[in-house]
Design an enzyme around this catalytic site. Structure first.
Site, PDB file in Angstrom:
ATOM      1  N   ASP A 297     -13.543   7.071 -36.860  1.00 49.81           N
ATOM      2  CA  ASP A 297     -12.988   6.937 -38.442  1.00 49.81           C
ATOM      3  C   ASP A 297     -13.792   5.879 -39.102  1.00 49.81           C
ATOM      4  O   ASP A 297     -14.487   5.166 -38.623  1.00 49.81           O
ATOM      5  CB  ASP A 297     -11.602   6.366 -38.243  1.00 49.81           C
ATOM      6  CG  ASP A 297     -11.019   6.296 -39.558  1.00 49.81           C
ATOM      7  OD1 ASP A 297     -11.171   7.045 -40.331  1.00 49.81           O
ATOM      8  OD2 ASP A 297     -10.452   5.193 -39.734  1.00 49.81           O
TER       9      ASP A 297
ATOM     10  N   CYS B  36       0.795  -1.131  -0.044  1.00 50.24           N
ATOM     11  CA  CYS B  36       0.186  -0.045   0.051  1.00 50.24           C
ATOM     12  C   CYS B  36       0.812   1.357  -0.052  1.00 50.24           C
ATOM     13  O   CYS B  36       2.093   1.165  -0.041  1.00 50.24           O
ATOM     14  CB  CYS B  36      -1.006  -0.206   1.238  1.00 50.24           C
ATOM     15  SG  CYS B  36      -0.278   0.334   2.607  1.00 50.24           S
TER      16      CYS B  36
END
Length: 735
Positions: A419, A13
């Site tokens: 596209d 952590c």
């Protein structure tokens, strides 16, 4: 400068990262420090003339952790054994602490059969006397529980950088100082359990990422080119160009091209496709996918370190360093939050007795309760576990996301630019209609067209040659081939001059009639490109070619609108007729035709100015500038396309456009889980602080609540690993 990569046992952590920054970062000659919690990795760049690798290892030990070179640790058993030993030691220490706590409680109850005596700690019970045997058991429980916490707490105190380890240690010491031995032992055990649960949650997310590394088998059956014998070799020793054999049911070890044999391959581990894909000679196969049926041989095209799977693994590992905005917010919050809680607890312990003549012992105890409940453990782990679980689930679904920042972004998208070629369409033109004229047959027309196009590499020429080959039509031999720039080509077939080219070429040849012109315009209105074929006497026929729209394109666009996307815009360099036809078929809200690359960039910038959060979906190479101008770039068809993987922020590993709706839903679900975790953790802490002021909360209740919150946050985050996204998630989290 020298680079060193270490695996850090126990790096679970942000607290460990902070400790390492204070010890390793303080060494002379350290140029940079980078951390990857979910691979337990620390990268150090340092000046070897000012510090050494031994000094770095010593600094890691001072932070209460251990290290070893990452190169030997990543694939090897030695590192995994070291990591397992560290984990098992923590489990044993926590279990011992719990056993001693239970023994102390049982002994105390046997000597004083009153539950209130056993859990003494409420107001008015601070004078309770603990038997010596019980105190010894509780102290041993404290020592076992704090075995891995105390060194980090001492380092935090020495550097005047308070963290949750120091916070808990002070709470335990304070409880023992006022004779609350049961409370001290309980806090020590439950905090050790919370850290163990946190390490377990990180480990599970880590194993989800490591599962990718186990997709490809460690060996390959290399076929001898001279005798045809099979030689089993490690995949690292198989060079490109080797011939490898795969039997039914086996995983494909490397990327390559099928040389012989036919089969079907389950590509779900890489692309997330639900159905097997047929593979014939000339087709591409990927490392980590599964051969379903027949045995086949393939020619290796990439070394093991360069396969699509290897690149995915590297990109997923690198994604951990690209932290999400919410993750950075939590870290900044915790940086100020922990010292503020220390100051607040100090005020609670001193102000009521000084100002209101309160009881010192009572308010000191309540201050300890506040220290315990203020522990930011659940808050700190709320975001990173969610992010890694979300990244791992996306990778398993065939969506490669290059970091937490890009995992959160799709949740906020309001417009998407797409596209046309290679995204909404297949990117491979195919012959749609063949219309023969002047008593020619279709086969005659295709034979002449294929012969004329035999020397061309244009996509339209390839489409005509494929149509002729599929129809069993043999191309006629053309001689004297001459390309006519921008129009077509000319050649002699069987002693006669023929030509092939555009509608404009037909006009220039003077062979166009009103009938031919109207027919060509009909094709163009349908979005087709017209290829005319003629001789020195007349027009032989017209061939219409178009790039087929993907079958799922219409459903994908509808799915984006269901997901709350306000505007879907198609961008293309094709002419107006083709753009209009594709837009009509797919259902996009708007299209823009005849665009150059710089025009696409301008179009995306206009959308960003209007909608703020805009995604650009393209094939990853030609659309790179427009992707860079968008909020998030998404590459289509990234299989085997190195540039697509490197260019985009997110890569769809298959050509499935419906993954876009899944991506948006998954992103929103991840963001929802993060917000649930943060608000839940803060809410519980606020409630217990109010209870502490009212004198209704005890130390063991506070640590039990904090551990419970941590556990719930972990389980809530790990739900993301299943990858399922609710359809109604698209309504969540409006900006």
């Amino acid at each position: 400068m020298k680079a060193l990569v270490l695996r850090i046992a126990g790096l679970d952590c942000a607290e460990e990262v902070s400790a390492l920054k204070r010890t390793v970062g303080a060494l002379p000659g350290i140029a940079s420090l980078d951390f990857d919690i979910f691979n337990a990795k620390m990268s150090v760049t340092f000046d070897p003339s000012l510090t050494s690798e031994d000094s770095i290892a010593l600094a890691v030990r001072k932070a209460g952790l251990s290290s070893q070179p990452y190169s030997c640790a990543s694939p090897g058993k030695a590192c995994m054994a070291g990591e397992s030993l560290h984990r098992n030691t923590r489990v044993m220490a926590c279990a011992l602490s719990g056993a001693l706590l239970f023994a102390g409680t049982a002994t105390h109850y046997a000597m004083h059969p009153s539950i209130m005596d056993v859990i003494a700690g409420c107001e008015g019970m601070l004078e309770h006397e603990y038997p010596l045997a019980v105190i010894v058991l509780y102290v041993c429980a404290v020592i076992s529980g704090a075995w891995f916490v105390a060194p980090k707490a001492f380092l935090s105190l020495r550097n005047l950088r308070p963290d949750m380890n120091l916070l808990m240690s002070l709470a335990v010491i304070g409880a023992m100082a006022i004779g609350q031995w049961f409370e001290a032992a309980t806090v020590s055990f439950l905090f050790a359990l919370a850290l163990l649960l946190e390490a377990w949650s990180v480990g599970r997310a880590r194993r989800a990422i490591r599962a990718l590394m186990q997709l490809a088998p460690p060996t390959a059956r290399v076929v001898s080119q001279h005798h045809g014998d099979e030689i089993v070799k490690p995949i690292e020793e198989v060079p490109a160009g080797s011939l490898v054999r795969v039997r039914p049911g086996e995983r494909i070890p490397l990327d390559g091209i099928v040389a012989s044999g036919c089969t079907s391959v389950n590509q779900a581990p890489i692309t997330g496709e639900s159905f097997p894909v047929a593979k014939d000679p000339g087709d591409e196969v990927l490392a980590g996918t599964v051969n379903n049926e027949g045995a086949f041989d393939f020619s290796v095209t990439k070394a093991s370190a360069d396969t699509t799977l290897a690149r995915i693994i590297r990109l997923v590992e690198d994604a951990q360093s690209r932290r999400a905005p919410s993750e950075r917010w939590v870290e900044r919050f915790a940086f100020y939050y922990t010292p503020a809680m220390f100051a607040f607890a100090f005020l609670v312990a001193t102000l009521p007795p000084l100002i209101f003549d309160g009881d010192w012992a009572r308010w000191f105890y309540q201050a300890l309760v506040i220290l315990v409940i203020a522990c930011p453990c659940a808050l700190v782990i709320a975001t990173p576990v969610s992010i890694v679980a979300g990244l791992a689930a996306a990778a398993r679904a065939g969506v490669l996301i290059k970091g937490g920042a890009f995992l959160e972004t799709p949740a906020r998208l309001r417009a998407i630019a797409m596209d046309k070629t290679g995204t909404l369409t297949k990117g491979q033109p195919e012959v749609q209609l063949v219309v023969s004229i002047n008593e020619h047959t279709e086969d005659e027309l295709l034979a002449r067209a294929a012969g004329l196009e035999a020397f061309s590499e244009h996509p339209l020429a390839e489409a005509i040659r494929r149509r002729a080959e599929c129809g069993g039509v043999t191309a006629l031999k053309a001689e004297g081939f001459r390309a006519v720039r921008g129009l077509g080509a000319e050649a002699r077939i069987n002693g006669r001059d023929y030509w092939v080219g555009s509608h404009r070429f037909m006009e220039e040849k003077g062979n166009e009639t009103p009938g031919y012109c109207n027919l060509a315009r009909e094709f163009e209105a349908m979005g087709h490109t017209v290829v005319a074929v003629g001789s020195d006497r007349h027009v032989c026929g017209l061939i219409s070619v178009s790039d087929e729209v993907r079958p799922v394109a219409k459903d994908a666009v509808a799915g984006l609108k269901r997901a709350g996307i306000l505007r879907v815009v198609m961008l293309t360099g094709d002419h107006e007729g083709t753009a209009s036809a594709v837009a009509s078929e797919t259902g996009v809200d708007e299209y823009r035709a005849n665009l150059l690359p710089e025009d696409k960039v301008q179009a995306v910038e206009e959308l960003v100015a209007q909608y703020r959060f805009v995604g650009m979906v393209g094939d990853g190479v030609n659309d790179a500038p427009a992707m860079a101008a968008s909020t998030v770039g998404i590459a289509m068809g990234a299989i085997g396309t190195d540039a697509a993987l490197e260019t985009a922020d997110i890569a769809l590993m298959s050509d499935d456009l419906t993954k876009l709706e899944w991506l948006i839903g998954h992103s929103r679900r991840t963001l929802a889980v993060i917000k649930q975790n943060i608000w839940f953790a803060l809410g519980i802490k606020t409630a217990f602080m109010a209870l502490a002021f009212a004198g209704l909360a005890t130390l063991w209740m506070a640590i039990a609540a904090d551990t419970g919150v941590s556990l719930l946050v972990i389980f809530n985050s790990l739900r993301l690993l299943n990858g399922r996204t609710r359809q109604n998630a698209n309504a969540a989290f409006e900006d």
